[in-house]
Design a protein around this motif. Structure first.
Motif, short mmCIF file in Angstrom:
data_model
loop_
_atom_site.label_atom_id
_atom_site.label_comp_id
_atom_site.label_asym_id
_atom_site.label_seq_id
_atom_site.Cartn_x
_atom_site.Cartn_y
_atom_site.Cartn_z
N GLY A 190 0.79 -1.23 0.00
CA GLY A 190 0.00 0.00 0.00
C GLY A 190 0.81 1.27 0.00
O GLY A 190 0.26 2.37 -0.03
N PHE A 191 2.13 1.15 0.05
CA PHE A 191 3.01 2.32 0.02
C PHE A 191 4.05 2.16 -1.08
O PHE A 191 4.25 1.07 -1.61
N SER A 192 4.70 3.28 -1.40
CA SER A 192 5.88 3.22 -2.25
C SER A 192 7.08 3.65 -1.40
O SER A 192 6.90 4.37 -0.40
N PHE A 193 8.26 3.18 -1.79
CA PHE A 193 9.44 3.44 -0.96
C PHE A 193 10.59 3.99 -1.81
O PHE A 193 10.86 3.48 -2.90
N LEU A 194 11.23 5.00 -1.28
CA LEU A 194 12.48 5.51 -1.82
C LEU A 194 13.54 5.08 -0.83
O LEU A 194 13.60 5.59 0.30
N ARG A 195 14.36 4.11 -1.19
CA ARG A 195 15.25 3.48 -0.22
C ARG A 195 16.72 3.89 -0.41
O ARG A 195 17.16 4.15 -1.52
N ASP A 196 17.41 3.92 0.72
CA ASP A 196 18.85 4.14 0.76
C ASP A 196 19.24 5.46 0.10
O ASP A 196 20.18 5.52 -0.70
N VAL A 197 18.51 6.52 0.45
CA VAL A 197 18.84 7.85 -0.07
C VAL A 197 19.62 8.62 1.00
O VAL A 197 19.58 8.29 2.18
N SER A 198 20.32 9.64 0.56
CA SER A 198 20.99 10.54 1.49
C SER A 198 20.07 11.72 1.78
O SER A 198 19.40 12.23 0.89
N LEU A 199 20.05 12.15 3.04
CA LEU A 199 19.22 13.27 3.45
C LEU A 199 20.03 14.56 3.51
O LEU A 199 21.21 14.54 3.79
N ALA A 200 19.33 15.65 3.25
CA ALA A 200 19.96 16.96 3.39
C ALA A 200 18.91 17.98 3.83
O ALA A 200 17.74 17.88 3.46
N TYR A 201 19.33 18.91 4.65
CA TYR A 201 18.49 20.01 5.10
C TYR A 201 17.13 19.54 5.59
O TYR A 201 16.08 19.95 5.10
N VAL A 202 17.16 18.66 6.60
CA VAL A 202 15.92 18.19 7.24
C VAL A 202 15.47 19.29 8.21
O VAL A 202 16.13 19.54 9.21
N LYS A 203 14.35 19.93 7.90
CA LYS A 203 13.90 21.08 8.69
C LYS A 203 12.50 20.81 9.26
O LYS A 203 11.50 21.29 8.73
N PHE A 204 12.49 20.01 10.33
CA PHE A 204 11.25 19.78 11.06
C PHE A 204 11.29 20.50 12.41
O PHE A 204 10.31 21.12 12.81
N ILE A 205 12.40 20.42 13.12
CA ILE A 205 12.52 21.13 14.38
C ILE A 205 12.50 22.64 14.14
O ILE A 205 11.90 23.40 14.91
N ARG A 206 13.13 23.04 13.06
CA ARG A 206 13.13 24.46 12.69
C ARG A 206 12.62 24.60 11.26
O ARG A 206 13.41 24.66 10.31
N PRO A 207 11.29 24.66 11.08
CA PRO A 207 10.73 24.75 9.72
C PRO A 207 11.15 26.06 9.04
O PRO A 207 11.54 27.03 9.70
N GLU A 208 11.03 26.07 7.72
CA GLU A 208 11.42 27.26 6.98
C GLU A 208 10.19 27.92 6.37
O GLU A 208 9.13 27.30 6.23
N LYS A 209 10.34 29.18 6.02
CA LYS A 209 9.23 29.90 5.40
C LYS A 209 9.08 29.51 3.93
O LYS A 209 10.06 29.27 3.24
#
Length: 219
Positions: free
Chosen positions: A10-29
């Motif tokens: 029931g889902f699709s997956f994007l696997r083994d990717v590198s993350l960058a600029y994860v902004k959840f604690i400090r969201p951006e405008k």
């Protein structure tokens, strides 16, 4: 190498990717707006990008020359053998753009009010005992961390669109602000990133609501 798996459980997956600029604690405008949004960038390889383009024609990736990648994203290009690196930026609204009624629970949300945290995508870290820890608003994630990303896909007359459902960080580099010298000298524990690696992808059995009421987490 990254992979794209479509319609698995029931889902699709994007696997083994590198993350960058994860902004959840400090969201951006948002662009040219005072409204805020949660964002994260996923870096995929060329073969995965080719498959992505076939399925998600409306969700276009950014292409960055490999030679320029580190300057923009502050870590080495994950796929140095390629001429370009391919990045997709996921965006999640922090607030409601217009008034909305949760008929299921009888709650009305005014335009501009915060989307309930329980409806947002989860960012998870695997524990040694096979459970997953929710680190969405607890851990700042350094660029270069690795993850599997669960996607919700929807199709209509205009095409197939992708939405962020959940993130399982399989190789966590925890961000720590640099502890410079200053008037009182160096700050202990502030000069380097901590690395935590998990080779396997445990499963999450506890359901959580998602912004479009798809209330399962695939991990």
């Amino acid at each position: 190498m990254s992979t794209l798996e479509m319609n698995t459980k029931g889902f699709s997956f994007l696997r083994d990717v590198s993350l960058a600029y994860v902004k959840f604690i400090r969201p951006e405008k948002k662009y040219e707006s005072n409204e805020e949004e949660y964002t994260l960038c996923a870096v995929m390889d060329k073969a995965t990008h080719k498959e992505w383009k076939k399925v998600f024609k409306k969700n276009k990736c950014k292409e960055v020359d490999t030679a320029d990648f580190k300057k923009q994203y502050l870590f080495d290009a994950p796929y140095p053998e390629q001429d370009e690196q391919y990045i997709y930026k996921f965006r999640v609204d922090k607030t409601f753009g217009k008034g909305w009624t949760d008929k299921k629970n009888g709650i009305e949300y005014a335009a501009g009010s915060d989307v309930p945290v329980s409806w947002l995508p989860n960012i998870l870290k695997p524990n040694p005992d096979g459970t997953n820890e929710d680190i969405t608003f607890k851990t700042e994630i350094q660029n270069g961390s690795k993850a599997d990303i669960a996607l919700t896909t929807k199709s209509n007359d205009f095409g197939t669109f992708v939405k962020l459902n959940a993130v399982l960080v399989t190789d966590l580099i925890e961000y720590e602000s640099a502890g410079g010298g200053g008037a009182f000298g160096a700050v202990v524990g502030g000069s380097a990133a901590k690395v935590e690696t998990t080779k396997e992808t445990p499963k999450q059995s506890q359901p959580e609501p998602e912004i479009d009421f798809d209330d399962t987490i695939p991990f």
